[in-house]
Motif scaffolding. Structure first.
Motif, PDB file in Angstrom:
ATOM      1  N   VAL A  89       0.820  -1.209   0.000  1.00 38.92           N
ATOM      2  CA  VAL A  89       0.000   0.000   0.000  1.00 38.92           C
ATOM      3  C   VAL A  89       0.858   1.266   0.000  1.00 38.92           C
ATOM      4  N   HIS A  96       4.376  -2.826  -5.973  1.00 35.85           N
ATOM      5  CA  HIS A  96       2.955  -2.819  -5.665  1.00 35.85           C
ATOM      6  C   HIS A  96       2.180  -3.795  -6.548  1.00 35.85           C
ATOM      7  N   ARG A 100       0.181  -7.093  -5.206  1.00 37.31           N
ATOM      8  CA  ARG A 100      -1.266  -6.970  -5.308  1.00 37.31           C
ATOM      9  C   ARG A 100      -1.853  -8.132  -6.108  1.00 37.31           C
ATOM     10  N   PHE A 244       1.151  -6.702   6.710  1.00 42.04           N
ATOM     11  CA  PHE A 244       0.225  -5.663   6.243  1.00 42.04           C
ATOM     12  C   PHE A 244      -1.175  -6.236   6.011  1.00 42.04           C
ATOM     13  N   ALA A 248      -4.380  -4.885   7.692  1.00 39.74           N
ATOM     14  CA  ALA A 248      -5.345  -4.152   6.860  1.00 39.74           C
ATOM     15  C   ALA A 248      -6.763  -4.681   7.072  1.00 39.74           C
ATOM     16  N   GLY A 249      -6.856  -5.967   7.314  1.00 40.27           N
ATOM     17  CA  GLY A 249      -8.191  -6.551   7.429  1.00 40.27           C
ATOM     18  C   GLY A 249      -8.762  -6.544   8.822  1.00 40.27           C
ATOM     19  N   THR A 252      -9.874  -2.058  10.530  1.00 43.17           N
ATOM     20  CA  THR A 252     -10.824  -1.410   9.633  1.00 43.17           C
ATOM     21  C   THR A 252     -12.187  -2.121   9.676  1.00 43.17           C
ATOM     22  N   ARG A 300      -0.470  10.717   0.056  1.00 45.36           N
ATOM     23  CA  ARG A 300       0.295  10.647  -1.185  1.00 45.36           C
ATOM     24  C   ARG A 300       1.384  11.708  -1.138  1.00 45.36           C
ATOM     25  N   ALA A 350     -14.621   5.161   0.793  1.00 43.42           N
ATOM     26  CA  ALA A 350     -14.117   4.522   2.024  1.00 43.42           C
ATOM     27  C   ALA A 350     -13.061   3.473   1.725  1.00 43.42           C
ATOM     28  N   PHE A 351     -13.097   2.872   0.539  1.00 47.50           N
ATOM     29  CA  PHE A 351     -12.087   1.884   0.163  1.00 47.50           C
ATOM     30  C   PHE A 351     -11.020   2.502  -0.751  1.00 47.50           C
ATOM     31  N   ILE A 355      -5.469   2.595  -8.410  1.00 41.87           N
ATOM     32  CA  ILE A 355      -4.692   1.342  -8.402  1.00 41.87           C
ATOM     33  C   ILE A 355      -4.525   0.734  -7.011  1.00 41.87           C
ATOM     34  N   HIS A 356      -4.689   1.539  -5.961  1.00 42.50           N
ATOM     35  CA  HIS A 356      -4.538   0.995  -4.596  1.00 42.50           C
ATOM     36  C   HIS A 356      -5.887   0.694  -3.949  1.00 42.50           C
ATOM     37  N   CYS A 358      -8.883  -0.723  -2.123  1.00 46.52           N
ATOM     38  CA  CYS A 358      -8.817  -1.857  -1.186  1.00 46.52           C
ATOM     39  C   CYS A 358      -9.050  -3.197  -1.876  1.00 46.52           C
ATOM     40  N   GLY A 360      -9.344  -5.930  -0.266  1.00 42.86           N
ATOM     41  CA  GLY A 360     -10.194  -6.776   0.591  1.00 42.86           C
ATOM     42  C   GLY A 360     -11.617  -6.271   0.691  1.00 42.86           C
TER      43      GLY A 360
HETATM   44  C1  HEM Z   1     -14.063  -1.807   6.310  1.00 42.25           C
HETATM   45  C2  HEM Z   1     -12.929  -2.399   6.032  1.00 42.25           C
HETATM   46  C3  HEM Z   1     -11.836  -1.815   5.199  1.00 42.25           C
HETATM   47  C4  HEM Z   1     -11.601  -0.509   4.842  1.00 42.25           C
HETATM   48  C5  HEM Z   1     -12.408   0.740   5.196  1.00 42.25           C
HETATM   49  C6  HEM Z   1     -10.400  -0.515   4.027  1.00 42.25           C
HETATM   50  C7  HEM Z   1      -9.854   0.624   3.447  1.00 42.25           C
HETATM   51  C8  HEM Z   1      -8.796   0.619   2.581  1.00 42.25           C
HETATM   52  C9  HEM Z   1      -8.298   1.768   1.850  1.00 42.25           C
HETATM   53  C10 HEM Z   1      -8.867   3.192   1.967  1.00 42.25           C
HETATM   54  C11 HEM Z   1      -7.272   1.369   1.086  1.00 42.25           C
HETATM   55  C12 HEM Z   1      -6.476   2.221   0.077  1.00 42.25           C
HETATM   56  C13 HEM Z   1      -5.233   2.798   0.651  1.00 42.25           C
HETATM   57  C14 HEM Z   1      -4.560   3.778  -0.284  1.00 42.25           C
HETATM   58  O1  HEM Z   1      -4.989   3.991  -1.414  1.00 42.25           O
HETATM   59  O2  HEM Z   1      -3.574   4.393   0.133  1.00 42.25           O
HETATM   60  C15 HEM Z   1      -7.079  -0.046   1.328  1.00 42.25           C
HETATM   61  C16 HEM Z   1      -6.100  -0.816   0.760  1.00 42.25           C
HETATM   62  C17 HEM Z   1      -5.920  -2.157   1.043  1.00 42.25           C
HETATM   63  N1  HEM Z   1      -6.732  -2.967   1.814  1.00 42.25           N
HETATM   64 FE1  HEM Z   1      -8.389  -2.410   2.783  1.00 42.25          FE
HETATM   65  N2  HEM Z   1      -9.942  -1.798   3.918  1.00 42.25           N
HETATM   66  C18 HEM Z   1     -10.792  -2.625   4.613  1.00 42.25           C
HETATM   67  C19 HEM Z   1     -10.695  -3.995   4.747  1.00 42.25           C
HETATM   68  C20 HEM Z   1      -9.721  -4.776   4.213  1.00 42.25           C
HETATM   69  C21 HEM Z   1      -9.637  -6.210   4.318  1.00 42.25           C
HETATM   70  C22 HEM Z   1     -10.657  -7.113   4.994  1.00 42.25           C
HETATM   71  C23 HEM Z   1      -8.483  -6.588   3.675  1.00 42.25           C
HETATM   72  C24 HEM Z   1      -7.897  -7.957   3.465  1.00 42.25           C
HETATM   73  C25 HEM Z   1      -8.507  -9.041   3.325  1.00 42.25           C
HETATM   74  C26 HEM Z   1      -7.871  -5.392   3.151  1.00 42.25           C
HETATM   75  C27 HEM Z   1      -6.705  -5.357   2.427  1.00 42.25           C
HETATM   76  C28 HEM Z   1      -6.200  -4.237   1.794  1.00 42.25           C
HETATM   77  C29 HEM Z   1      -4.986  -4.246   1.002  1.00 42.25           C
HETATM   78  C30 HEM Z   1      -4.081  -5.456   0.744  1.00 42.25           C
HETATM   79  C31 HEM Z   1      -4.812  -2.941   0.529  1.00 42.25           C
HETATM   80  C32 HEM Z   1      -3.674  -2.411  -0.326  1.00 42.25           C
HETATM   81  C33 HEM Z   1      -4.107  -2.386  -1.764  1.00 42.25           C
HETATM   82  C34 HEM Z   1      -3.075  -1.744  -2.662  1.00 42.25           C
HETATM   83  O3  HEM Z   1      -2.201  -1.001  -2.199  1.00 42.25           O
HETATM   84  O4  HEM Z   1      -3.158  -2.006  -3.878  1.00 42.25           O
HETATM   85  N3  HEM Z   1      -8.644  -4.316   3.488  1.00 42.25           N
HETATM   86  N4  HEM Z   1      -8.047  -0.482   2.225  1.00 42.25           N
END
Ligand code: HEM
Length: 413
Positions: A89, A96, A100, A244, A248-249, A252, A300, A350-351, A355-356, A358, A360
Protein backbone atom coordinates in the motif's frame (compact mmCIF):
# COMPACT_ATOMS: atom_id res chain seq x y z
CA UNK A 1 -14.72 35.63 12.91
CA UNK A 2 -17.36 33.03 11.96
CA UNK A 3 -16.95 29.69 13.77
CA UNK A 4 -16.28 27.76 10.55
CA UNK A 5 -13.47 30.13 9.61
CA UNK A 6 -11.89 29.64 13.04
CA UNK A 7 -12.14 25.83 12.74
CA UNK A 8 -10.59 25.84 9.26
CA UNK A 9 -7.84 28.33 10.14
CA UNK A 10 -6.80 26.49 13.29
CA UNK A 11 -6.88 22.99 11.78
CA UNK A 12 -3.61 21.11 12.00
CA UNK A 13 -3.48 17.32 11.88
CA UNK A 14 -0.56 17.37 14.31
CA UNK A 15 -2.44 19.39 16.91
CA UNK A 16 -5.98 18.11 16.99
CA UNK A 17 -8.42 19.32 19.65
CA UNK A 18 -10.16 16.77 21.90
CA UNK A 19 -13.51 17.69 20.34
CA UNK A 20 -12.18 16.60 16.94
CA UNK A 21 -11.79 12.99 18.06
CA UNK A 22 -15.39 12.96 19.34
CA UNK A 23 -16.80 14.46 16.15
CA UNK A 24 -14.48 15.43 13.29
CA UNK A 25 -17.29 16.25 10.84
CA UNK A 26 -17.92 19.92 11.72
CA UNK A 27 -14.19 20.53 11.15
CA UNK A 28 -14.26 18.68 7.84
CA UNK A 29 -17.29 20.71 6.72
CA UNK A 30 -15.54 23.95 7.65
CA UNK A 31 -12.47 22.87 5.67
CA UNK A 32 -14.51 21.97 2.57
CA UNK A 33 -16.20 25.34 2.67
CA UNK A 34 -13.36 27.59 3.82
CA UNK A 35 -10.05 25.94 2.89
CA UNK A 36 -10.52 22.85 0.70
CA UNK A 37 -6.79 22.65 0.00
CA UNK A 38 -5.54 23.45 3.48
CA UNK A 39 -1.83 24.13 3.87
CA UNK A 40 -0.52 22.93 7.23
CA UNK A 41 2.41 24.18 9.30
CA UNK A 42 4.68 21.36 8.07
CA UNK A 43 4.10 22.32 4.40
CA UNK A 44 1.79 19.39 3.64
CA UNK A 45 -1.75 19.93 2.36
CA UNK A 46 -5.04 18.42 3.51
CA UNK A 47 -7.75 17.81 0.89
CA UNK A 48 -11.33 17.74 2.10
CA UNK A 49 -13.45 17.83 -1.08
CA UNK A 50 -14.62 14.69 -2.85
CA UNK A 51 -13.60 15.87 -6.32
CA UNK A 52 -10.03 16.66 -5.23
CA UNK A 53 -9.62 13.38 -3.32
CA UNK A 54 -10.84 11.35 -6.31
CA UNK A 55 -8.61 13.31 -8.71
CA UNK A 56 -5.56 12.41 -6.61
CA UNK A 57 -6.52 8.73 -6.40
CA UNK A 58 -6.86 8.58 -10.18
CA UNK A 59 -3.40 10.02 -10.90
CA UNK A 60 -0.94 7.61 -9.29
CA UNK A 61 1.91 8.87 -11.50
CA UNK A 62 1.79 12.38 -10.09
CA UNK A 63 0.59 11.38 -6.60
CA UNK A 64 2.87 8.62 -5.40
CA UNK A 65 2.20 6.20 -2.53
CA UNK A 66 5.89 5.74 -1.75
CA UNK A 67 6.45 6.68 1.88
CA UNK A 68 10.25 6.57 2.29
CA UNK A 69 10.52 10.36 2.46
CA UNK A 70 7.53 10.87 4.77
CA UNK A 71 8.37 8.05 7.18
CA UNK A 72 12.16 8.58 7.51
CA UNK A 73 11.87 11.43 10.04
CA UNK A 74 8.84 9.82 11.70
CA UNK A 75 10.33 6.38 12.38
CA UNK A 76 14.11 6.71 11.83
CA UNK A 77 15.97 3.52 10.98
CA UNK A 78 13.59 1.10 12.71
CA UNK A 79 11.40 -1.98 12.24
CA UNK A 80 8.38 0.31 11.74
CA UNK A 81 10.18 2.12 8.91
CA UNK A 82 11.16 -1.11 7.22
CA UNK A 83 7.67 -2.54 7.62
CA UNK A 84 5.65 0.37 6.33
CA UNK A 85 7.97 1.15 3.41
CA UNK A 86 7.86 -2.48 2.24
CA UNK A 87 4.03 -2.89 2.29
CA UNK A 88 2.30 -2.83 -1.07
CA UNK A 89 0.00 0.00 0.00
CA UNK A 90 2.96 2.32 0.59
CA UNK A 91 4.72 1.49 -2.68
CA UNK A 92 4.32 2.31 -6.35
CA UNK A 93 4.56 -0.18 -9.21
CA UNK A 94 6.36 -2.48 -9.84
CA UNK A 95 6.54 -3.87 -6.24
CA UNK A 96 2.96 -2.82 -5.67
CA UNK A 97 1.70 -4.59 -8.80
CA UNK A 98 3.53 -7.86 -8.06
CA UNK A 99 2.23 -8.17 -4.49
CA UNK A 100 -1.27 -6.97 -5.31
CA UNK A 101 -1.68 -9.56 -8.04
CA UNK A 102 -0.74 -12.37 -5.65
CA UNK A 103 -3.20 -11.25 -2.99
CA UNK A 104 -6.03 -10.37 -5.36
CA UNK A 105 -5.94 -13.85 -6.92
CA UNK A 106 -7.15 -15.35 -3.63
CA UNK A 107 -9.84 -12.71 -3.05
CA UNK A 108 -11.99 -13.00 -6.15
CA UNK A 109 -15.79 -12.95 -5.73
CA UNK A 110 -15.77 -16.74 -6.04
CA UNK A 111 -13.26 -17.12 -3.18
CA UNK A 112 -15.15 -14.67 -1.02
CA UNK A 113 -18.46 -16.43 -1.57
CA UNK A 114 -16.77 -19.66 -0.46
CA UNK A 115 -15.85 -18.03 2.87
CA UNK A 116 -19.43 -17.15 3.78
CA UNK A 117 -20.49 -20.40 5.45
CA UNK A 118 -17.53 -20.38 7.86
CA UNK A 119 -18.11 -16.71 8.60
CA UNK A 120 -21.78 -17.31 9.42
CA UNK A 121 -20.77 -20.11 11.81
CA UNK A 122 -18.28 -17.87 13.58
CA UNK A 123 -20.76 -14.99 13.90
CA UNK A 124 -23.52 -17.30 15.20
CA UNK A 125 -21.13 -18.78 17.72
CA UNK A 126 -20.37 -15.29 19.08
CA UNK A 127 -24.08 -14.41 19.15
CA UNK A 128 -24.84 -17.66 21.01
CA UNK A 129 -22.22 -16.77 23.60
CA UNK A 130 -23.84 -13.34 24.12
CA UNK A 131 -27.34 -14.83 24.33
CA UNK A 132 -26.10 -17.37 26.88
CA UNK A 133 -25.37 -14.53 29.29
CA UNK A 134 -29.13 -14.11 29.66
CA UNK A 135 -31.54 -11.22 29.12
CA UNK A 136 -30.28 -7.81 30.19
CA UNK A 137 -26.62 -8.83 30.06
CA UNK A 138 -24.13 -6.03 29.41
CA UNK A 139 -21.71 -6.82 26.62
CA UNK A 140 -18.85 -4.83 25.10
CA UNK A 141 -19.76 -5.17 21.44
CA UNK A 142 -16.20 -4.39 20.36
CA UNK A 143 -14.40 -6.98 22.49
CA UNK A 144 -17.08 -9.66 22.38
CA UNK A 145 -18.17 -9.25 18.78
CA UNK A 146 -16.78 -6.71 16.31
CA UNK A 147 -13.09 -7.43 16.93
CA UNK A 148 -13.53 -11.18 17.17
CA UNK A 149 -14.72 -11.57 13.57
CA UNK A 150 -11.97 -10.08 11.34
CA UNK A 151 -9.20 -11.77 13.32
CA UNK A 152 -10.70 -15.13 12.42
CA UNK A 153 -11.33 -14.28 8.79
CA UNK A 154 -7.85 -12.95 8.16
CA UNK A 155 -6.38 -15.81 10.19
CA UNK A 156 -8.21 -18.23 7.87
CA UNK A 157 -6.93 -16.38 4.81
CA UNK A 158 -3.33 -17.02 5.82
CA UNK A 159 -4.30 -20.34 7.44
CA UNK A 160 -2.82 -19.37 10.79
CA UNK A 161 -3.45 -22.13 13.35
CA UNK A 162 -6.32 -21.16 15.69
CA UNK A 163 -4.27 -21.50 18.85
CA UNK A 164 -1.69 -19.03 17.50
CA UNK A 165 -4.08 -16.16 16.74
CA UNK A 166 -4.29 -14.52 20.18
CA UNK A 167 -1.48 -11.92 19.75
CA UNK A 168 -2.53 -10.83 16.24
CA UNK A 169 -4.94 -8.10 17.29
CA UNK A 170 -2.56 -6.35 19.68
CA UNK A 171 0.30 -6.47 17.16
CA UNK A 172 -2.00 -5.04 14.55
CA UNK A 173 -3.30 -2.23 16.80
CA UNK A 174 0.25 -1.27 17.78
CA UNK A 175 1.54 -1.17 14.19
CA UNK A 176 -1.42 0.73 12.75
CA UNK A 177 -1.52 3.03 15.80
CA UNK A 178 1.95 4.19 14.78
CA UNK A 179 0.42 5.66 11.59
CA UNK A 180 -1.37 8.40 13.57
CA UNK A 181 -0.34 11.94 12.55
CA UNK A 182 1.59 12.37 15.82
CA UNK A 183 3.36 9.65 17.73
CA UNK A 184 4.43 9.40 21.37
CA UNK A 185 7.66 7.63 22.34
CA UNK A 186 5.59 4.88 24.00
CA UNK A 187 3.52 4.34 20.81
CA UNK A 188 6.68 4.22 18.71
CA UNK A 189 8.26 1.66 21.04
CA UNK A 190 5.07 -0.45 21.11
CA UNK A 191 4.89 -0.36 17.30
CA UNK A 192 8.53 -1.36 16.84
CA UNK A 193 8.20 -4.19 19.35
CA UNK A 194 5.06 -5.43 17.57
CA UNK A 195 6.84 -5.49 14.18
CA UNK A 196 9.78 -7.44 15.67
CA UNK A 197 7.54 -10.01 17.36
CA UNK A 198 5.27 -10.33 14.33
CA UNK A 199 8.28 -10.90 12.02
CA UNK A 200 9.65 -13.57 14.31
CA UNK A 201 6.31 -15.35 14.44
CA UNK A 202 5.76 -15.15 10.66
CA UNK A 203 9.28 -16.35 9.84
CA UNK A 204 8.46 -19.56 11.73
CA UNK A 205 5.07 -19.87 10.05
CA UNK A 206 6.60 -19.40 6.58
CA UNK A 207 9.18 -22.07 7.32
CA UNK A 208 6.44 -24.51 8.31
CA UNK A 209 4.39 -23.61 5.22
CA UNK A 210 7.38 -24.09 2.91
CA UNK A 211 7.77 -27.59 4.36
CA UNK A 212 4.04 -28.32 3.98
CA UNK A 213 2.53 -25.96 1.36
CA UNK A 214 -1.19 -25.19 1.51
CA UNK A 215 -3.62 -24.94 -1.39
CA UNK A 216 -2.46 -21.85 -3.37
CA UNK A 217 -6.04 -21.49 -4.64
CA UNK A 218 -7.22 -20.34 -1.22
CA UNK A 219 -4.18 -19.97 1.04
CA UNK A 220 -2.75 -16.48 0.51
CA UNK A 221 0.46 -17.29 2.37
CA UNK A 222 1.23 -20.21 0.03
CA UNK A 223 0.51 -17.91 -2.94
CA UNK A 224 2.86 -15.23 -1.63
CA UNK A 225 5.58 -17.81 -0.96
CA UNK A 226 5.26 -19.34 -4.43
CA UNK A 227 5.26 -15.98 -6.23
CA UNK A 228 4.21 -15.79 -9.86
CA UNK A 229 5.90 -16.26 -13.23
CA UNK A 230 9.11 -17.48 -11.55
CA UNK A 231 9.34 -14.18 -9.65
CA UNK A 232 9.19 -14.77 -5.90
CA UNK A 233 9.07 -11.99 -3.32
CA UNK A 234 12.23 -11.37 -1.27
CA UNK A 235 12.13 -12.66 2.32
CA UNK A 236 11.49 -9.16 3.69
CA UNK A 237 8.80 -8.39 1.09
CA UNK A 238 7.03 -11.63 1.92
CA UNK A 239 6.98 -11.13 5.70
CA UNK A 240 6.10 -7.44 5.67
CA UNK A 241 3.26 -7.90 3.21
CA UNK A 242 1.82 -10.71 5.33
CA UNK A 243 1.90 -8.36 8.31
CA UNK A 244 0.23 -5.66 6.24
CA UNK A 245 -2.51 -7.99 5.07
CA UNK A 246 -3.22 -9.13 8.61
CA UNK A 247 -3.35 -5.53 9.79
CA UNK A 248 -5.35 -4.15 6.86
CA UNK A 249 -8.19 -6.55 7.43
CA UNK A 250 -8.40 -6.17 11.20
CA UNK A 251 -9.11 -2.82 12.70
CA UNK A 252 -10.82 -1.41 9.63
CA UNK A 253 -13.42 -4.19 9.60
CA UNK A 254 -13.82 -4.17 13.39
CA UNK A 255 -14.61 -0.49 13.08
CA UNK A 256 -17.06 -1.02 10.23
CA UNK A 257 -19.06 -3.40 12.44
CA UNK A 258 -18.76 -1.25 15.59
CA UNK A 259 -19.50 2.02 13.78
CA UNK A 260 -22.50 0.44 12.04
CA UNK A 261 -24.02 -0.87 15.28
CA UNK A 262 -23.42 2.48 17.01
CA UNK A 263 -24.82 4.52 14.09
CA UNK A 264 -28.06 2.52 14.12
CA UNK A 265 -28.54 3.35 17.81
CA UNK A 266 -28.09 7.03 17.04
CA UNK A 267 -30.62 6.80 14.16
CA UNK A 268 -33.50 4.68 15.56
CA UNK A 269 -35.75 5.30 12.53
CA UNK A 270 -33.07 3.89 10.23
CA UNK A 271 -32.67 0.91 12.57
CA UNK A 272 -36.43 0.29 12.42
CA UNK A 273 -36.32 0.61 8.63
CA UNK A 274 -33.53 -1.94 8.35
CA UNK A 275 -35.32 -4.34 10.69
CA UNK A 276 -38.46 -4.04 8.59
CA UNK A 277 -36.53 -4.42 5.32
CA UNK A 278 -33.48 -6.67 5.85
CA UNK A 279 -32.79 -6.62 2.09
CA UNK A 280 -31.45 -3.10 2.66
CA UNK A 281 -28.43 -4.58 4.44
CA UNK A 282 -26.17 -4.24 1.37
CA UNK A 283 -26.86 -0.54 0.96
CA UNK A 284 -26.77 -0.08 4.76
CA UNK A 285 -23.19 -1.39 4.88
CA UNK A 286 -22.19 1.07 2.13
CA UNK A 287 -23.81 3.83 4.16
CA UNK A 288 -21.94 2.88 7.35
CA UNK A 289 -18.72 2.99 5.32
CA UNK A 290 -19.59 6.44 3.98
CA UNK A 291 -21.06 7.91 7.15
CA UNK A 292 -18.33 6.84 9.60
CA UNK A 293 -15.47 5.74 7.36
CA UNK A 294 -13.27 3.29 9.28
CA UNK A 295 -10.18 4.57 7.50
CA UNK A 296 -10.55 8.34 7.51
CA UNK A 297 -7.25 9.47 5.98
CA UNK A 298 -5.04 8.55 3.03
CA UNK A 299 -1.62 9.87 1.99
CA UNK A 300 0.29 10.65 -1.19
CA UNK A 301 3.35 12.67 -2.23
CA UNK A 302 3.69 14.68 -5.45
CA UNK A 303 6.33 13.44 -7.90
CA UNK A 304 6.40 16.75 -9.86
CA UNK A 305 4.94 20.26 -9.82
CA UNK A 306 1.18 20.02 -10.17
CA UNK A 307 -2.10 21.62 -9.21
CA UNK A 308 -5.12 20.48 -7.25
CA UNK A 309 -8.33 22.38 -6.59
CA UNK A 310 -6.74 25.44 -8.23
CA UNK A 311 -3.76 25.40 -5.82
CA UNK A 312 -0.20 24.91 -7.13
CA UNK A 313 1.79 22.15 -5.41
CA UNK A 314 5.58 21.87 -5.56
CA UNK A 315 7.27 18.52 -6.21
CA UNK A 316 7.58 16.38 -3.03
CA UNK A 317 4.53 17.95 -1.36
CA UNK A 318 2.89 15.58 1.11
CA UNK A 319 -0.85 15.33 0.56
CA UNK A 320 -3.37 13.99 3.08
CA UNK A 321 -6.61 12.74 1.55
CA UNK A 322 -9.63 13.42 3.76
CA UNK A 323 -11.56 10.25 2.94
CA UNK A 324 -14.12 10.80 5.69
CA UNK A 325 -14.55 14.42 4.66
CA UNK A 326 -14.98 13.53 0.98
CA UNK A 327 -17.68 11.09 2.04
CA UNK A 328 -19.64 13.93 3.68
CA UNK A 329 -19.31 16.34 0.74
CA UNK A 330 -22.71 17.87 -0.11
CA UNK A 331 -21.56 18.33 -3.72
CA UNK A 332 -21.68 14.54 -4.10
CA UNK A 333 -24.04 13.27 -1.39
CA UNK A 334 -27.51 14.68 -0.73
CA UNK A 335 -28.03 15.51 2.94
CA UNK A 336 -24.58 14.08 3.76
CA UNK A 337 -24.81 14.24 7.57
CA UNK A 338 -27.90 12.05 7.58
CA UNK A 339 -27.64 8.26 7.88
CA UNK A 340 -29.76 6.76 5.10
CA UNK A 341 -29.56 2.96 4.99
CA UNK A 342 -31.14 2.93 1.54
CA UNK A 343 -28.89 5.63 0.02
CA UNK A 344 -28.47 5.23 -3.75
CA UNK A 345 -26.27 6.10 -5.48
CA UNK A 346 -23.53 5.98 -2.87
CA UNK A 347 -20.16 6.41 -4.56
CA UNK A 348 -18.16 6.74 -1.34
CA UNK A 349 -14.37 6.49 -1.24
CA UNK A 350 -14.12 4.52 2.02
CA UNK A 351 -12.09 1.88 0.16
CA UNK A 352 -10.07 4.46 -1.76
CA UNK A 353 -10.02 4.45 -5.54
CA UNK A 354 -7.58 3.84 -8.39
CA UNK A 355 -4.69 1.34 -8.40
CA UNK A 356 -4.54 1.00 -4.60
CA UNK A 357 -8.28 0.57 -4.06
CA UNK A 358 -8.82 -1.86 -1.19
CA UNK A 359 -8.16 -5.39 -2.34
CA UNK A 360 -10.19 -6.78 0.59
CA UNK A 361 -13.33 -4.71 0.02
CA UNK A 362 -15.46 -7.65 -1.08
CA UNK A 363 -14.49 -9.51 2.07
CA UNK A 364 -15.04 -6.47 4.31
CA UNK A 365 -18.50 -5.95 2.81
CA UNK A 366 -19.39 -9.59 3.40
CA UNK A 367 -18.18 -9.41 7.01
CA UNK A 368 -20.16 -6.22 7.61
CA UNK A 369 -23.32 -7.65 6.09
CA UNK A 370 -23.20 -10.98 7.91
CA UNK A 371 -22.11 -9.55 11.28
CA UNK A 372 -24.50 -6.61 11.46
CA UNK A 373 -27.37 -8.45 9.75
CA UNK A 374 -27.26 -11.49 12.03
CA UNK A 375 -26.70 -9.37 15.15
CA UNK A 376 -29.77 -7.23 14.38
CA UNK A 377 -31.94 -10.25 13.69
CA UNK A 378 -30.92 -11.78 17.00
CA UNK A 379 -30.85 -8.69 19.24
CA UNK A 380 -33.15 -6.11 17.62
CA UNK A 381 -33.69 -4.34 20.96
CA UNK A 382 -29.99 -3.83 21.81
CA UNK A 383 -29.20 -0.50 23.45
CA UNK A 384 -26.25 1.28 25.03
CA UNK A 385 -25.53 0.50 28.70
CA UNK A 386 -23.03 3.37 28.95
CA UNK A 387 -21.89 6.16 26.64
CA UNK A 388 -19.87 4.76 23.73
CA UNK A 389 -16.12 5.28 24.15
CA UNK A 390 -14.33 6.36 20.98
CA UNK A 391 -10.76 5.25 20.35
CA UNK A 392 -8.88 8.58 20.09
CA UNK A 393 -7.58 8.12 16.59
CA UNK A 394 -7.76 10.43 13.62
CA UNK A 395 -6.93 7.83 10.97
CA UNK A 396 -8.83 4.72 12.06
CA UNK A 397 -12.19 5.78 13.43
CA UNK A 398 -13.85 3.34 15.77
CA UNK A 399 -14.70 2.57 19.36
CA UNK A 400 -12.55 1.40 22.22
CA UNK A 401 -15.68 0.23 24.01
CA UNK A 402 -19.34 -0.10 23.09
CA UNK A 403 -21.08 -1.40 26.18
CA UNK A 404 -24.60 -2.53 25.28
CA UNK A 405 -27.50 -4.45 26.77
CA UNK A 406 -28.47 -7.34 24.56
CA UNK A 407 -31.86 -9.00 25.03
CA UNK A 408 -32.43 -11.96 22.77
CA UNK A 409 -35.89 -12.15 21.26
CA UNK A 410 -38.10 -14.55 23.24
CA UNK A 411 -38.12 -18.00 21.59
CA UNK A 412 -41.23 -18.68 19.52
CA UNK A 413 -43.32 -21.44 21.08
C1 HEM B 1 -14.06 -1.81 6.31
C2 HEM B 1 -12.93 -2.40 6.03
C3 HEM B 1 -11.84 -1.82 5.20
C4 HEM B 1 -11.60 -0.51 4.84
C5 HEM B 1 -12.41 0.74 5.20
C6 HEM B 1 -10.40 -0.51 4.03
C7 HEM B 1 -9.85 0.62 3.45
C8 HEM B 1 -8.80 0.62 2.58
C9 HEM B 1 -8.30 1.77 1.85
C10 HEM B 1 -8.87 3.19 1.97
C11 HEM B 1 -7.27 1.37 1.09
C12 HEM B 1 -6.48 2.22 0.08
C13 HEM B 1 -5.23 2.80 0.65
C14 HEM B 1 -4.56 3.78 -0.28
O1 HEM B 1 -4.99 3.99 -1.41
O2 HEM B 1 -3.57 4.39 0.13
C15 HEM B 1 -7.08 -0.05 1.33
C16 HEM B 1 -6.10 -0.82 0.76
C17 HEM B 1 -5.92 -2.16 1.04
N1 HEM B 1 -6.73 -2.97 1.81
FE1 HEM B 1 -8.39 -2.41 2.78
N2 HEM B 1 -9.94 -1.80 3.92
C18 HEM B 1 -10.79 -2.63 4.61
C19 HEM B 1 -10.70 -4.00 4.75
C20 HEM B 1 -9.72 -4.78 4.21
C21 HEM B 1 -9.64 -6.21 4.32
C22 HEM B 1 -10.66 -7.11 4.99
C23 HEM B 1 -8.48 -6.59 3.68
C24 HEM B 1 -7.90 -7.96 3.46
C25 HEM B 1 -8.51 -9.04 3.33
C26 HEM B 1 -7.87 -5.39 3.15
C27 HEM B 1 -6.70 -5.36 2.43
C28 HEM B 1 -6.20 -4.24 1.79
C29 HEM B 1 -4.99 -4.25 1.00
C30 HEM B 1 -4.08 -5.46 0.74
C31 HEM B 1 -4.81 -2.94 0.53
C32 HEM B 1 -3.67 -2.41 -0.33
C33 HEM B 1 -4.11 -2.39 -1.76
C34 HEM B 1 -3.07 -1.74 -2.66
O3 HEM B 1 -2.20 -1.00 -2.20
O4 HEM B 1 -3.16 -2.01 -3.88
N3 HEM B 1 -8.64 -4.32 3.49
N4 HEM B 1 -8.05 -0.48 2.22
Amino acid sequence: MPADRVLADSFDLRRLADAFYDDPYPTYRALREQAPVKRMADGSVFLSRYADVVAVYKDSGVFSSDKHEEFAPKYGDSPLFEHHTTSLVFNDPPLHTRVRRLIAGALTPRHIAAMEARLVDRVDHLLDAMAARGGGAEVDLIAAFASAIPVEIIGNLLDIPNEERAPLRDWSLAILGALEPTLSEAQRERGNRAVREFLLYLAGLVERRRAAPGDPEVDVLSRLIAGEGGEALSAAELLHNCIFLLNAGHETTTNLIGNGLAALLAWPDEKARLLAEPTLMRSAVEEFLRFESSNQLGNRITTCATEIGGVALAPRTQVTLGIASANRDAETFADPDRLDVGRAPNRHVAFGSGIHQCVGMGLARLEGRVAIGRFLARFPRYRLAAPAVRARRARFRGHARLLAIVDPLPALS
